[in-house]
Motif scaffolding. Sequence first.
Motif, PDB file in Angstrom:
ATOM      1  N   CYS A  74       0.858  -1.192   0.000  1.00 15.40           N
ATOM      2  CA  CYS A  74       0.000   0.000   0.000  1.00 15.40           C
ATOM      3  C   CYS A  74       0.892   1.240   0.000  1.00 15.40           C
ATOM      4  CB  CYS A  74      -0.927   0.004   1.213  1.00 15.40           C
ATOM      5  SG  CYS A  74      -0.114  -0.488   2.754  1.00 15.40           S
ATOM      6  N   PRO A  75       1.589   1.522  -1.109  1.00 16.92           N
ATOM      7  CA  PRO A  75       2.593   2.587  -1.158  1.00 16.92           C
ATOM      8  C   PRO A  75       2.094   3.938  -0.635  1.00 16.92           C
ATOM      9  CG  PRO A  75       2.634   1.312  -3.176  1.00 16.92           C
ATOM     10  CD  PRO A  75       1.427   0.854  -2.411  1.00 16.92           C
ATOM     11  N   THR A  76       2.874   4.504   0.273  1.00 19.48           N
ATOM     12  CA  THR A  76       2.537   5.759   0.940  1.00 19.48           C
ATOM     13  C   THR A  76       3.837   6.500   1.236  1.00 19.48           C
ATOM     14  OG1 THR A  76       0.692   4.624   2.036  1.00 19.48           O
ATOM     15  CG2 THR A  76       1.322   6.769   2.927  1.00 19.48           C
ATOM     16  N   PRO A  77       3.897   7.818   1.066  1.00 20.62           N
ATOM     17  CA  PRO A  77       5.114   8.554   1.441  1.00 20.62           C
ATOM     18  C   PRO A  77       5.468   8.328   2.914  1.00 20.62           C
ATOM     19  CG  PRO A  77       3.669   9.951   0.156  1.00 20.62           C
ATOM     20  CD  PRO A  77       2.884   8.703   0.469  1.00 20.62           C
ATOM     21  N   ILE A  78       6.741   8.024   3.170  1.00 22.53           N
ATOM     22  CA  ILE A  78       7.199   7.734   4.525  1.00 22.53           C
ATOM     23  C   ILE A  78       8.361   8.649   4.878  1.00 22.53           C
ATOM     24  CG2 ILE A  78       8.217   5.996   6.060  1.00 22.53           C
ATOM     25  CD1 ILE A  78       6.796   3.860   4.356  1.00 22.53           C
ATOM     26  N   LEU A  79       8.238   9.329   6.016  1.00 20.53           N
ATOM     27  CA  LEU A  79       9.283  10.199   6.553  1.00 20.53           C
ATOM     28  C   LEU A  79       9.914   9.480   7.746  1.00 20.53           C
ATOM     29  CD1 LEU A  79      10.708  13.006   6.715  1.00 20.53           C
ATOM     30  CD2 LEU A  79       8.817  13.752   8.172  1.00 20.53           C
ATOM     31  N   MET A  80      11.199   9.131   7.626  1.00 20.59           N
ATOM     32  CA  MET A  80      11.881   8.395   8.680  1.00 20.59           C
ATOM     33  C   MET A  80      12.464   9.341   9.724  1.00 20.59           C
ATOM     34  SD  MET A  80      11.594   5.171   7.815  1.00 20.59           S
ATOM     35  CE  MET A  80      12.720   4.439   9.017  1.00 20.59           C
ATOM     36  N   PHE A  81      12.461   8.893  10.972  1.00 23.95           N
ATOM     37  CA  PHE A  81      13.218   9.577  12.020  1.00 23.95           C
ATOM     38  C   PHE A  81      14.502   8.800  12.242  1.00 23.95           C
ATOM     39  CE2 PHE A  81       9.242  11.716  13.097  1.00 23.95           C
ATOM     40  CZ  PHE A  81       9.710  12.994  13.352  1.00 23.95           C
ATOM     41  N   SER A  82      15.620   9.508  12.314  1.00 17.34           N
ATOM     42  CA  SER A  82      16.922   8.849  12.351  1.00 17.34           C
ATOM     43  C   SER A  82      17.824   9.465  13.407  1.00 17.34           C
ATOM     44  CB  SER A  82      17.594   8.967  10.983  1.00 17.34           C
ATOM     45  OG  SER A  82      18.939   8.597  11.054  1.00 17.34           O
ATOM     46  N   SER A  83      18.640   8.631  14.033  1.00 18.55           N
ATOM     47  CA  SER A  83      19.655   9.144  14.955  1.00 18.55           C
ATOM     48  C   SER A  83      20.844   9.643  14.146  1.00 18.55           C
ATOM     49  CB  SER A  83      20.109   8.053  15.925  1.00 18.55           C
ATOM     50  OG  SER A  83      20.731   6.996  15.226  1.00 18.55           O
ATOM     51  N   LEU A  84      21.504  10.680  14.647  1.00 17.31           N
ATOM     52  CA  LEU A  84      22.648  11.266  13.929  1.00 17.31           C
ATOM     53  C   LEU A  84      23.939  10.553  14.319  1.00 17.31           C
ATOM     54  CD1 LEU A  84      21.804  15.073  13.969  1.00 17.31           C
ATOM     55  CD2 LEU A  84      21.764  13.512  12.035  1.00 17.31           C
ATOM     56  N   THR A  85      23.996   9.273  14.026  1.00 14.97           N
ATOM     57  CA  THR A  85      25.184   8.461  14.260  1.00 14.97           C
ATOM     58  C   THR A  85      25.532   7.756  12.958  1.00 14.97           C
ATOM     59  OG1 THR A  85      23.909   6.501  14.875  1.00 14.97           O
ATOM     60  CG2 THR A  85      24.472   8.051  16.648  1.00 14.97           C
ATOM     61  N   LEU A  86      26.733   7.140  12.915  1.00 10.53           N
ATOM     62  CA  LEU A  86      27.124   6.404  11.724  1.00 10.53           C
ATOM     63  C   LEU A  86      26.163   5.254  11.469  1.00 10.53           C
ATOM     64  CD1 LEU A  86      29.122   5.912   9.429  1.00 10.53           C
ATOM     65  CD2 LEU A  86      30.504   4.554  11.010  1.00 10.53           C
ATOM     66  N   GLN A  87      25.800   4.545  12.549  1.00 14.68           N
ATOM     67  CA  GLN A  87      24.839   3.460  12.387  1.00 14.68           C
ATOM     68  C   GLN A  87      23.483   3.999  11.948  1.00 14.68           C
ATOM     69  OE1 GLN A  87      25.107   0.345  12.196  1.00 14.68           O
ATOM     70  NE2 GLN A  87      22.956  -0.245  12.208  1.00 14.68           N
ATOM     71  N   GLY A  88      23.068   5.140  12.537  1.00 15.79           N
ATOM     72  CA  GLY A  88      21.812   5.765  12.139  1.00 15.79           C
ATOM     73  C   GLY A  88      21.823   6.171  10.682  1.00 15.79           C
ATOM     74  N   ALA A  89      22.988   6.653  10.206  1.00 19.67           N
ATOM     75  CA  ALA A  89      23.115   7.036   8.792  1.00 19.67           C
ATOM     76  C   ALA A  89      22.935   5.828   7.888  1.00 19.67           C
ATOM     77  CB  ALA A  89      24.482   7.679   8.552  1.00 19.67           C
ATOM     78  N   ARG A  90      23.577   4.733   8.226  1.00 18.71           N
ATOM     79  CA  ARG A  90      23.484   3.527   7.397  1.00 18.71           C
ATOM     80  C   ARG A  90      22.058   2.986   7.371  1.00 18.71           C
ATOM     81  NH1 ARG A  90      29.193   1.265   9.758  1.00 18.71           N
ATOM     82  NH2 ARG A  90      30.541   2.155   8.138  1.00 18.71           N
ATOM     83  N   VAL A  91      21.409   2.996   8.521  1.00 18.61           N
ATOM     84  CA  VAL A  91      20.030   2.506   8.590  1.00 18.61           C
ATOM     85  C   VAL A  91      19.107   3.424   7.785  1.00 18.61           C
ATOM     86  CG1 VAL A  91      18.061   2.162  10.131  1.00 18.61           C
ATOM     87  CG2 VAL A  91      20.311   1.308  10.789  1.00 18.61           C
TER      88      VAL A  91
END
Length: 345
Positions: A74-91
């Motif tokens: 059910c395609p829908t625009p998704i806005l992710m929340f992310s931590s500002l870490t290297l791991q957060g960047a990769r995720v």
Amino acid sequence: MPVKVLIVDDSSFFRHQIRAIIDAHPQLSVVGEASNGREAIDKTKQLKPDIITMDYEMPLMDGITSVRHIMNECPTPILMFSSLTLQGARVTLDALEAGAVDFLPKSYEKVSGSNSSLRQILVNKILTLARPVAKANARVPSTVEAPSASSRSKKKIYVQSFDLVMIGTSTGGPVALQKVLTQIPANFPAPILLIQHMPGTFTGAFAERLNGQCKISVKEAHDGDLLKPGTAYLAPGGQQMILSQKGKIRIMAGDERLNYKPSVDLTFGSAVKYYNRNTLAIVLTGMGADGREGARLLKQAGAVVWAQEGKTCVIDGMPSAIVKANLADEIIALQEISKRMIEVV
């Protein structure tokens, strides 16, 4: 009718704070909440939101897996929340590749602050990403890439050689750059400068990812780098990338009055003195108009400017600004840009 938002996060505190921000805006409405990825899929099908805010670290099903299911079912625009870490960047890069359209840094302190700039940024992103153009693109699987007759018909023949290619982009840029750069051969005869609006903690991970995916070399740019053919240099987030002389990069903090770090305008403009008409500048998907004034300077020097075709953008702000200012030599569908680069460079 207000934009319908589904909030997905395993933290009840964070969901409450995001709901308070959204409900305070007359054009937005929270239609539901979910505390894990599995519940997010079910509520997306049930509530049909216009946009989803999504955490990536949740029980039962993580955010990335949930994004993949939602985009398939059910395609829908998704806005992710992310931590500002290297791991957060990769995720976060994984989430964007899975189909999320944009991301925001996750900060419990900022989201609960009374005068938080994050509040206005969140509202603006939701309103922009939930517009029909974003939703239409979110509903097209990335594997389906129909050729664009309009862009094929606007090809031009250029008499000059191109000694430098520059690509500026923002929202939707990580996936767009991946699609373009992975098709460029290792023996590409010009260096490429990449200007992507992105936090400083993300650009190193993004360059590393692109380098592993591409035939050309991709690296995060450093002060003093000498330009080499077949290499792409990604501007570091939170700083400015300019050319200090022909073939040499300078990285600097830049003027605080500039809205973007890195700024497409600034990098584009710096190439005029050293490369003038032998420059190919490309503006891809993104909000706002960054790149327009730099492109104007390049055009005055005889350089060539391309804009991504609007219907292939996540957000058509930056390319549209180029087109409306009559600065685009060609308007090209995303899936055809790499082919045109190879043809003319």
